[in-house]
Design an enzyme around this catalytic site. Structure first.
Site, PDB file in Angstrom:
ATOM      1  N   ASP A 293       0.919  -1.335  -0.023  1.00 56.94           N
ATOM      2  CA  ASP A 293       0.027  -0.186  -0.108  1.00 56.94           C
ATOM      3  C   ASP A 293       0.960   1.068  -0.050  1.00 56.94           C
ATOM      4  OD1 ASP A 293      -2.119   1.837  -0.012  1.00 56.94           O
ATOM      5  OD2 ASP A 293      -3.157   0.754   1.715  1.00 56.94           O
TER       6      ASP A 293
HETATM    7  C1  NOJ Z   1      -4.022   3.972   0.244  1.00 60.16           C
HETATM    8  C2  NOJ Z   1      -5.237   2.929   0.436  1.00 60.16           C
HETATM    9  O1  NOJ Z   1      -5.032   2.248   1.381  1.00 60.16           O
HETATM   10  C3  NOJ Z   1      -5.379   2.014  -0.723  1.00 60.16           C
HETATM   11  O2  NOJ Z   1      -6.794   1.407  -0.537  1.00 60.16           O
HETATM   12  C4  NOJ Z   1      -5.276   2.631  -2.189  1.00 60.16           C
HETATM   13  O3  NOJ Z   1      -5.654   1.648  -3.175  1.00 60.16           O
HETATM   14  C5  NOJ Z   1      -3.914   3.245  -2.229  1.00 60.16           C
HETATM   15  N1  NOJ Z   1      -3.828   4.307  -1.304  1.00 60.16           N
HETATM   16  C6  NOJ Z   1      -3.599   3.893  -3.748  1.00 60.16           C
HETATM   17  O4  NOJ Z   1      -4.674   5.143  -3.907  1.00 60.16           O
END
Ligand code: NOJ
Length: 737
Positions: A293
């Site tokens: 993430d």
């Molecule tokens: C952080 C989030 O937790 C995740 O769900 C998301 O896909 C990513 N950012 C990218 O935007």
């Protein structure tokens, strides 16, 4: 094996080059062979480049890195919006300009992989995932994801970070809006439907994109509902509940899985070798890409388990994180870690093999560019039809004293509250590409239905004018609830009551004594007790997307009988959290069949306000007793058929979600007091009797025992069939040897 970058010609190369020089470009070869051929030609640095994902690639600023193959993937950039200026006339400016550097300017011409959060629709925005789950309709959810993929590819998006399958029993946590609810079976089946919708049978089809099951694992248990917080959960609970929807997504062929921000019992997920490598990649045989993430690898330093970014990179690659989203730690340190012998190059090779396999499977080597957009990218009649069906299906009628449906041919309706003219506010939390002007507002839809003469609208914030207009109308429909910004990532709340002031106005509207309908837009379960007391009917609608107004009008005026069901329990108050269907028995049982004075709180009862699965409609359904084709089920195979007669005893057609729950009364570990096993939807005309049929197998009662291996026990299973998690007739079954 690593080649030498210095020896390579720096000249730009296109796909016209003879296959003999780039044999991996031969689409006739099996993907594994193409990957091996390409990797055989790559330097260590080029391999590491594949593991590096960059947010908002800029075709000019990043040109050198792209031509040097130091970037393998992009986050967010899209033909529609990419964070950098673009020529309005050329839709695919960002993507193709960046891609050209990688494909034609780099030594080996490996295309970039463009990922973007396409969570509940791309341009045509559907209900938030929690609202999609409320439909309990896999076909509909699959159609929504198919539609989203078709729109996303027009903008060059090849990969979405959805579905989110974190089990959610914590309404303070803003991300429940993005979830598919609290139970493994509902969440798992919806997740599989989304994966099918995004990826189809072949994610390389020009209208399909890769999906991503996230966030692995346990994120829904963030302490106190505070986003990103620590998670204290044992492996048994993870396996018996939280890992199951991920398993369903993996079994459905999801191409990628995202690691979660949280730790699990002290080990941050981006460094969790056991869950990522042993369980996901090993035990389950997941052969796709594990993506970090956002800065999740870098955050290992903040989490206090890594000394610096280099240490974080080492731990993450060892744990099995293949692709680094935005921390830069792999790009900065992986090569040096391999050269110093601290990281086995085989780990990098495995990550790169997975990433390249995905790129080949997506057809990026054959079709790296968007080129001329294949079609216009705006909601069309066809996509709106899916959006409207999904929005209607998301409407959950939680209470109704008979005021609904309203008669469309008589009376004056007063529409009030902060959402009457809403556009963007009804799209929901994750809409990078949705546009407010595409939304049909409630006021517009009601006006189209009633004409200006029979509609009174008091717009914006609730006001004294709204209280006055209650007197002038036959019924008031009050649109309350949360702005999408109050849910979603990083938007947790400490109190699940309505936003400040709304309840006060509702009390004043109700005091006049005219019929009152409350429509609640929300990204989470809210405390609705007083709203239900004040209003004659309450509809929970989540954030419904572009067809918000049309769907509301069709439900309120009875063109459609509401048929959504709650995918999460609604607790009595914030103080009751967590509440969920899968609570396990304690040594001192507190059950709904028992004396509530034995409850665990001195000052309140312990039951939910609204149980999981709850949802009323404009007719009533009578359930007969459940019947089994046999009282015994063999552990070694076969199935028992469970049937229940369901009769539409009212005067409108409607869809009934017949829900099957079970309890395993004696097991090796404490098992949920009630757990969803299956459901079947019946559409019945007035007076019609239908039969819900469930094929029950012993495998469905498998669970992880004390040693965390799967087992199925001999003995009794109690099955219950009903309209929600609390009601229904029971029948017992014996699992035999
Ligand atoms: C952080 C989030 O937790 C995740 O769900 C998301 O896909 C990513 N950012 C990218 O935007």
């Amino acid at each position: 094996m690593t080649g030498s970058p210095q020896a390579a010609p720096a000249a730009s190369r296109g796909h016209s080059e003879r296959p003999s020089q780039r044999p991996w470009l031969d689409p006739g070869l099996p993907v594994a062979e193409r990957v091996a051929l390409l990797m055989g030609a790559m330097t260590l640095e080029e391999k590491v480049g594949q593991t590096h994902q960059v947010a908002n690639i800029h075709p000019d600023d990043d040109a050198d890195a792209l031509r040097g193959a130091r970037i393998g993937s992009s986050l967010f950039a899209s033909g529609a919006t990419g964070g950098n200026e673009r020529d309005e006339g050329v839709l695919a400016f960002n993507i193709d300009a960046a891609q050209r550097h990688a494909v034609e300017g780099s030594r080996l011409g490996v295309p970039l992989l463009f990922g973007r959060d396409v969570i509940h629709g791309h341009r045509t925005v559907f209900p938030i995932p929690l609202g999609l789950a409320a439909a309990w309709d896999e076909d509909l959810v699959e159609r929504a994801a198919t539609t989203a993929a078709r729109e996303a590819v027009v903008d060059g998006v090849a990969w979405t970070f959805a579905p989110m399958v974190d089990l959610s029993e914590e309404p303070r946590w803003g991300r429940v809006a993005e979830s598919l609810g609290e139970t493994p079976v509902l969440s798992g089946r919806m997740a599989a439907a989304m994966v099918r919708g995004f990826q189809g049978a072949d994610p390389g089809h020009p209208d399909r994109i890769a999906a991503c099951a996230k966030h692995f694992a346990g994120y829904g248990l963030a302490a106190g509902g505070r986003d990103y917080d620590t998670v204290s959960v044992g492996e048994n609970t993870l396996r018996n509940l939280h890992l199951r929807p991920f398993r369903a997504a993996v079994d459905a062929g999801v191409c990628t899985v995202m690691a979660a921000f949280n730790d699990v019992d002290g080990i941050p997920m981006h460094a969790h070798r056991h869950l990522l490598r042993d369980v996901l990649k090993g035990e389950w045989g997941f052969d796709g890409v594990v993506v970090a993430d956002w800065n999740g690898i870098g955050q290992l330093v903040n989490q206090g388990v890594a000394a610096d970014l280099c240490d974080a990179a080492r731990q993450a690659i060892e744990a099995g994180v293949d692709l680094d989203m935005s921390s830069g730690s792999y790009a900065a340190h992986l090569a040096e870690l391999v050269r110093s012998g601290e990281v086995d190059e085989a780990l990098v090779d495995d990550a790169v093999r997975r990433i390249l396999t995905l790129k080949f499977r997506l057809g990026l080597f054959e079709r790296p560019y968007v080129g001329e957009p294949p079609r216009a990218n705006a909601p069309s009649a066809q996509t709106r039809e899916v959006a409207r069906a999904a929005a209607e299906a998301a409407h959950v009628l939680v209470s109704n004293n008979g005021v609904l449906p309203l008669d469309p041919s008589s009376g004056t309706v007063h529409l009030t509250g902060p959402f009457v003219d809403a556009g963007e506010e009804l799209l929901g939390t994750w809409t990078l590409d949705g546009r407010g002007e595409d939304v049909v507002s409630p006021a517009a839809a009601f006006r189209a239905r009633l004409g200006a003469g029979r509609l009174l609208v008091t717009d914006g914030r609730f006001s004294d004018r709204a209280v006055q207009q209650v007197r002038n109308a036959d019924v008031t429909v009050a649109l309350l609830g949360e702005h999408p910004w109050r849910s979603g990532e990083a938007n947790s709340v400490s109190d699940i009551g309505l936003p400040a002031g709304q309840l006060d106005v509702l009390r004043r509207l109700a005091r006049i004594g005219k019929p009152l309908v409350a429509v609640v837009y929300t990204g989470r379960p809210l405390e609705l007790g007083e709203v239900m007391d004040l209003a004659d009917a309450v509809l929970v609608v989540w954030h419904p997307g572009v067809e918000a107004g049309n769907a509301l009008a069709s439900v309120v005026f009875g063109d459609t009988s509401p048929h959504g069901r709650l995918p999460m329990t609604f607790p009595l108050t914030t103080g009751h959290i967590p509440t969920s269907t899968h609570q396990r028995p304690t040594g001192r049982l507190v059950g709904r069949d028992e004396d509530s004075r034995l409850g665990r709180y001195l000052d309140d009862l312990v039951f939910p306000r609204l149980p999981f699965g709850h949802g009323l409609t404009y007719t009533t359904f009578d359930y007969g007793p459940p019947r089994l084709s046999s009282g015994e089920l063999s552990l070694t195979g076969g199935e028992v058929e469970l049937e229940v007669d369901v009769t539409n005893s009212g005067d409108r057609p409607a869809r009934e979600v017949v829900q099957l729950y079970f309890r395993d009364p004696v097991a090796e570990v404490t098992r949920p007091l009630t757990e969803l096993l299956d459901w079947e939807a019946l559409v019945l005309l007035p007076g019609e009797k239908g039969v819900a049929r469930f094929a029950v197998t012993a495998e469905q009662f498998a669970y992880f025992g004390r040693d965390n291996t799967a087992r199925t026990d001999l003995g009794e299973i109690v099955l219950r069939v009903g309209p929600d998690a609390l009601r229904g007739g029971t029948v017992s079954l014996r699992v035999t040897a």
